[in-house]
Scaffold this motif. Structure first.
Motif, PDB file in Angstrom:
ATOM      1  N   VAL A   9       0.816  -1.263  -0.073  1.00 30.23           N
ATOM      2  CA  VAL A   9      -0.092   0.023   0.008  1.00 30.23           C
ATOM      3  C   VAL A   9       1.043   1.187   0.131  1.00 30.23           C
ATOM      4  O   VAL A   9       0.623   2.143  -0.812  1.00 30.23           O
ATOM      5  CB  VAL A   9      -0.843   0.174   1.192  1.00 30.23           C
ATOM      6  N   TYR A  10       2.131   1.218   0.912  1.00 31.51           N
ATOM      7  CA  TYR A  10       2.821   2.495   1.031  1.00 31.51           C
ATOM      8  C   TYR A  10       3.496   2.708  -0.536  1.00 31.51           C
ATOM      9  O   TYR A  10       3.534   3.747  -0.735  1.00 31.51           O
ATOM     10  CB  TYR A  10       3.902   2.156   1.964  1.00 31.51           C
ATOM     11  N   ARG A  59       2.292   1.705  -3.555  1.00 27.54           N
ATOM     12  CA  ARG A  59       1.344   2.150  -4.319  1.00 27.54           C
ATOM     13  C   ARG A  59       0.853   3.484  -4.346  1.00 27.54           C
ATOM     14  O   ARG A  59       0.528   4.285  -5.177  1.00 27.54           O
ATOM     15  CB  ARG A  59       0.138   1.249  -4.498  1.00 27.54           C
ATOM     16  N   GLU A  60       0.848   4.057  -2.827  1.00 30.64           N
ATOM     17  CA  GLU A  60       0.289   5.356  -2.674  1.00 30.64           C
ATOM     18  C   GLU A  60       1.432   6.570  -2.503  1.00 30.64           C
ATOM     19  O   GLU A  60       1.078   7.549  -2.508  1.00 30.64           O
ATOM     20  CB  GLU A  60      -0.440   5.237  -1.309  1.00 30.64           C
ATOM     21  N   GLY A  61       2.618   6.160  -2.743  1.00 27.03           N
ATOM     22  CA  GLY A  61       3.728   7.221  -2.760  1.00 27.03           C
ATOM     23  C   GLY A  61       4.251   7.373  -1.415  1.00 27.03           C
ATOM     24  O   GLY A  61       4.565   8.537  -1.275  1.00 27.03           O
ATOM     25  N   MET A  62       3.882   6.509  -0.447  1.00 22.22           N
ATOM     26  CA  MET A  62       4.330   6.854   0.956  1.00 22.22           C
ATOM     27  C   MET A  62       5.557   6.378   1.315  1.00 22.22           C
ATOM     28  O   MET A  62       5.629   5.291   2.052  1.00 22.22           O
ATOM     29  CB  MET A  62       3.243   6.246   1.989  1.00 22.22           C
ATOM     30  N   THR A  63       6.612   7.018   0.874  1.00 19.52           N
ATOM     31  CA  THR A  63       8.058   6.653   0.993  1.00 19.52           C
ATOM     32  C   THR A  63       8.724   7.724   1.844  1.00 19.52           C
ATOM     33  O   THR A  63      10.007   7.491   1.783  1.00 19.52           O
ATOM     34  CB  THR A  63       8.510   6.457  -0.458  1.00 19.52           C
ATOM     35  N   ASP A 109       0.247  -7.363  -9.690  1.00 18.09           N
ATOM     36  CA  ASP A 109      -0.208  -6.682  -8.714  1.00 18.09           C
ATOM     37  C   ASP A 109       1.093  -6.154  -7.511  1.00 18.09           C
ATOM     38  O   ASP A 109       0.818  -5.337  -7.023  1.00 18.09           O
ATOM     39  CB  ASP A 109      -1.324  -7.043  -7.766  1.00 18.09           C
TER      40      ASP A 109
END
Length: 459
Positions: free
Chosen positions: A23-24, A26-30, A84
């Motif tokens: 999820v991180y 995919r959502e750009g939470m890096t 995926d």
């Protein structure tokens, strides 16, 4: 078998670490995340812990990489097409680790290790880091207490046959050496870590001969160096007398011993000492084993029993009275924003931290960059940067020196075997202020959310 322990790979994790990391990504939470690994509360009957497991944890981080095979395995576990899971492919650890060096004493609430890395990486490694540090810290802490209880008498490791797996047996031997054990029966561990290999004989050996004297003489013929005879297969005092006769006849003395593995170890040791001394063998040592841990050793020592060597096995190898730690790995900062958990009995403190240690193990948990209190020094050291160790693995001898220094400064009531009183780490004013600020911010945000909900979300 080489004796070297297997380094866990990327699949050695819990599924939810994979799900969250995906999820991180995919959502750009890096953004940069900071996680603390700590023990909330000490187990009952513990006055302190000994940091251990860091070396294997760093080996895991250095070797971590999610390749095509791991990506396919994760997809299969999640019942998803491999495409995926593509965001996970190539994931490796590129962050920083600050940690308490192996062998140092730690207290409840103090970070054993702090990870700073992009959020997907820092999250993904949680399970394996907890596994490595929790188990090894628990076992090392048990082993150290055996050494303290023995009050200078050698302690040796006989645990391999009862540890929960071969890997755990290797770790026990290494951690015993860190704690100050004199040797191990585990040949693979002795070979891998340069430890003295020790051992005697089994009751089955005596039973196979049916005659103790024949068994002892055959053993001595095969092993012309110092020997230790197991004397309690039938009648212990008679076995000691037979061993004394064989040792005397063969001219064996210094370095030799007899082992008592059952019964009233203290009382039998007293009677064995009389028999050996009467035979002119005052230098022959008495080794005791059989269900021993720090509590049994402490009783023997306090009773004045003439025991020379203590062999420990099952109870120490599995840390029987405290087989797990109440350890946690919690996010304390993300993307420059301090965060905390407010769950009942599981509140965490926000922000990257440091432990400042003063004389007598007067510890203060503070923020990473604050000035240490007068006379105190930081405990956590940078051990990994850019995903690579800052130095090679430290020799066990160095860890033993650290441990000896910390134990010397530990209050006597914390070192007690029965009813120890653990020191408590203080919290710095700066950390307390930040905790209050973050708590208020969370409260304000939750109150605002409730207000918006009550008005249908109108602004």
């Amino acid at each position: 078998m080489s004796g070297q322990m297997t380094v866990p790979g990327a699949l050695t994790t819990d599924l939810y670490e994979v799900s969250m990391a995906l999820v991180y990504l995919r959502e750009g939470m890096t953004g940069e995340a900071v996680f603390d690994l700590f023990v909330r509360d000490l187990p009952p009957r513990r006055g302190f812990l000994v940091a251990a497991g860091l070396e294997s944890a760093l080996s895991y981080l250095e070797g971590l990489r999610v390749g095509p095979a791991e990506t396919a395995a994760f997809a299969d576990a999640l019942h998803r097409p491999v495409a995926d899971l593509e965001p996970l492919r190539g994931l490796e650890f590129t962050g920083e680790v600050r940690a308490v060096p192996e062998g140092r004493v730690v207290l409840a609430g103090e970070p054993l290790l702090e990870v700073t890395a992009p959020l997907p990486q820092a999250q993904f490694v949680e399970t394996c880091l907890l596994n490595q540090l929790s188990h090894q810290t628990a076992v090392a802490s048990k082993a150290v207490r055996c050494v303290l209880a023995a009050a200078g008498r050698p302690v040796v490791d006989f645990s391999l046959r009862r540890t929960q797996g071969i890997e755990a047996g290797l770790r026990m031997a290494r951690l015993g050496s860190l704690a100050g054990f004199a040797g191990t029966s585990n040949v693979a561990a002795a070979t891998a870590y340069g430890l003295p290999a020790v051992g005697t004989m089994a009751h089955s050996y005596i039973e196979a001969y049916g005659d103790e004297e024949a068994a002892f003489r055959a053993f001595a013929r095969a092993h012309p160096g110092p020997v230790t005879f197991l004397v309690d297969t039938y009648d212990t005092e008679e076995g000691v007398a037979v061993a004394a006769r064989v040792l005397h006849d063969l001219g064996y003395g210094p370095g030799c011993g007899i082992r008592i593995d059952s019964g009233d170890l203290g009382g039998l040791a007293v009677r064995a000492r009389r028999i050996l001394d009467a035979a002119g063998l005052p230098e022959v040592r008495i080794v005791v084993s059989g269900g021993l841990d720090e509590y049994g050793i402490d009783r023997l020592v306090r009773s004045g029993a003439p025991v020379d060597v203590c062999a420990v096995g099952t109870r120490v190898g599995v840390s029987a009275d405290a087989p797990y730690l109440d350890s946690a790995y919690k996010l304390v900062s993300y993307d420059g924003r301090p965060v905390m958990k407010l769950s009942a009995a599981k509140v965490t403190a926000p922000g990257a931290k440091q432990v400042f240690r003063g004389p007598g193990l007067t510890d203060t948990v503070g923020l990473r960059d604050e000035v240490p209190p007068p006379g105190a020094a930081p405990v956590l050291e940078t051990v990994m940067s850019g995903g690579r160790r800052t130095a090679g693995p430290a020799p066990l001898a160095v860890a033993r020196e650290r441990l000896a220094a910390d134990l010397a400064g530990l209050p006597g009531e914390a070192r007690r075997i029965d009813d120890p009183v653990p020191p408590e780490a203080a919290v710095s004013a700066a950390l307390a202020r930040l905790t209050g600020e973050v708590r208020r911010r969370i409260g304000d945000r939750r109150a605002g959310g409730r207000a918006r909900g009550a008005t249908g979300g109108a602004s």
